[in-house]
Enzyme design. Structure first.
Site: not given
Ligand code: NAP
Length: 452
Positions: A29, A59, A119, A201, A215, A219
């Site tokens: 993405t 890669a 992160k 999505g 997540d 952060k």
């Protein structure tokens, strides 16, 4: 050098500028968008940097897959270890801990500056990466690791380097904000809002890292480390996700003029002669009038409070290929400029070494929702327990749940209590009492109230 008609010197053609060898790890993405921006803006980037960015390899795991015009097939490799060794700049957009960690350490040991959006890796093992950057005299940049396109790392690390940050409070996970916003707008349950987010999505098939708050906690650990010049690891961050937030909680918050958001909070806590820091993530009620309450859909927003600067607010897209690639490219240009001029960019510093304050020692206002027996004296009993632990009630809302039985007596009621600020440990002790009291049938939710 010749001059343009306006008198400014004519810059050399980009093709005449020296080249920097760039290795890109990952073409998903974000990686694919970074490659698109590098190829579409190659002339501009070359002039801004003073050198051309020459992508020497990309890669990926699957080298056979066609990835469109901006990811040339002849650059694809499944051997990232060899790729990083000959590079001046390595852009890591693979994600995960390994092999990303080993590759970045190896790249730095071989003299490359690195840019990453990872992160999870920084929160778990940032220390060894920062040390490697120092040891080898290279740059380690990670603007995209916190809140996607929003410039946060640079403002905290550089623009506010002369100030004293007291608090950073924000919405740094777009998926959970999308879900909570949908629940608020439509009255949907968490499960239904998550399913919609997945269809559109905004949430991944495995949404654990987002909905459990991991997540946002990663952060928070990065922001706390930078803001307070102290090493804060992921395991230091108290983390609660949004899976327990119910449609009833959202409705109760609305009744009180509040909105539920997943907040990342890092702050200094000063007491007598001691100063410690707190880093935590949890869903909290904030007043509808608070600017964070109106952050809709998958947007992110962060408040920074600093002694001299006062309050600053940052708002924008916290994820997505192009927005995140913008932040990555900003780092790439900075690191590349530093290379061209010789030297490295600004560094983090850990001189303050502040300790973390355990959650139990913090004070918050709370919203507690209980299902109780509906009989005289129950409210007094609950209020008595709370006040016994030094917690004073701000508002109570009571709702009868069962229809009247044959004798005309009601059996159960739901009560929602908001409190004034109290110690976490006091609330924990009160909840322990409630869970062992026959009159309290269930503790339905316990949420903190912030931003007042
Ligand atoms: P992604 O779409 O899953 O792409 C990962 C890429 O890395 C893929 O091209 C994959 O190859 C490649 N890759 C993974 N493991 C590899 C390995 N062992 N060897 C070689 N290649 C490997 O991930 P993403 O969403 O772009 O995220 C990349 C990073 O940016 C992560 O650290 C993420 O946390 C961070 N980030 C993402 C966003 C966002 O909005 N997506 C926002 C902020 C930060 P294949 O294509 O062959 O599978």
């Amino acid at each position: 050098m010749s001059q343009t008609s306006s008198g400014s010197p004519v810059p050399p053609a980009a093709a005449e500028l020296p080249a920097l060898r760039v290795a890109v790890l990952g073409a998903g993405t974000v990686g694919a968008e970074v490659l698109r921006l590098i190829s579409e803006q190659d002339e501009d980037l070359a002039h801004r940097i003073g050198a051309r960015l020459e992508v020497v390899g990309v890669a990926v795991r699957d080298t056979a897959r066609d990835r469109g015009e901006h990811v040339p097939a002849d650059l694809l490799t499944d051997d990232p270890a060899s790729l990083v060794r000959g590079a001046d700049l390595v852009i890591e957009l693979m994600g995960g801990i390994e092999p990303a960690r080993t590759l970045l350490l190896d790249a730095m040991a071989h003299g490359a500056s690195v840019v990453t959006a990872n992160k999870a890796l920084l929160a778990q093992d940032g220390a060894s990466l920062y040390e490697a950057a120092d040891t080898h005299g290279v740059d380690l940049s990670f603007e995209a690791a916190v809140a996607g396109a929003i410039p946060l790392v640079r403002p905290v690390r550089e623009s506010l380097a002369g100030d004293r940050i007291q608090r950073v409070l924000g919405i740094v996970n777009g998926t959970t904000n999308y879900i909570l916003d949908a629940m608020t707008r439509t009255g949907a349950s968490f499960e239904d809002a998550l399913a919609t987010a997945q269809e559109l999505g905004y949430a991944e098939a495995d949404p654990t890292a987002d909905v459990e708050g991991h997540d946002a906690a990663a952060k928070a650990s990065i922001l706390a480390s930078l803001a307070f010049h102290s090493r804060v690891r992921l395991s230091d961050v108290h983390c609660e996700g949004i899976t327990q937030v119910s449609a009833q909680d959202i409705a109760a918050a609305a009744r009180m003029g509040r909105t539920i958001k997943l907040l990342s909070i890092v702050e200094r806590v000063a007491e007598e002669n001691e100063e410690r820091i707190s880093a935590r993530v949890y869903p909290a009620l904030i007043p509808d009038a608070h600017p964070l309450a109106s952050v809709a859909e998958a947007y992110n927003a962060v408040f920074i409070e600093a002694d001299a600067a006062g309050s600053l607010m940052f708002y924008g897209q916290g994820a997505g290929g192009a927005p995140t690639a913008s932040a990555v490219l900003g780092d790439v240009v900075s690191a590349a400029r530093a290379r061209v001029r010789g030297g490295v960019g600004p560094r983090e510093s850990w001189y303050a070494g502040l300790d973390l304050i355990p959650l139990e020692e913090l004070r918050s206002a709370f919203y507690v929702s209980l299902t109780v027996e509906d009989r005289p004296g129950v409210l007094a009993e609950i209020a008595g327990t709370l006040s016994g632990y030094g917690i004073s009630i701000s508002t109570i809302h009571q709702e009868l749940l069962d229809p009247q039985d044959e004798e005309g007596a009601r059996t159960t009621a739901h009560i929602g209590i908001s409190t004034h600020r109290a110690l976490e440990s006091a609330m924990t002790a009160s909840l322990d009492v409630f869970s062992s009291t026959a009159t309290v049938l269930s503790i339905d939710s316990v949420l903190r109230i912030e931003g007042e």
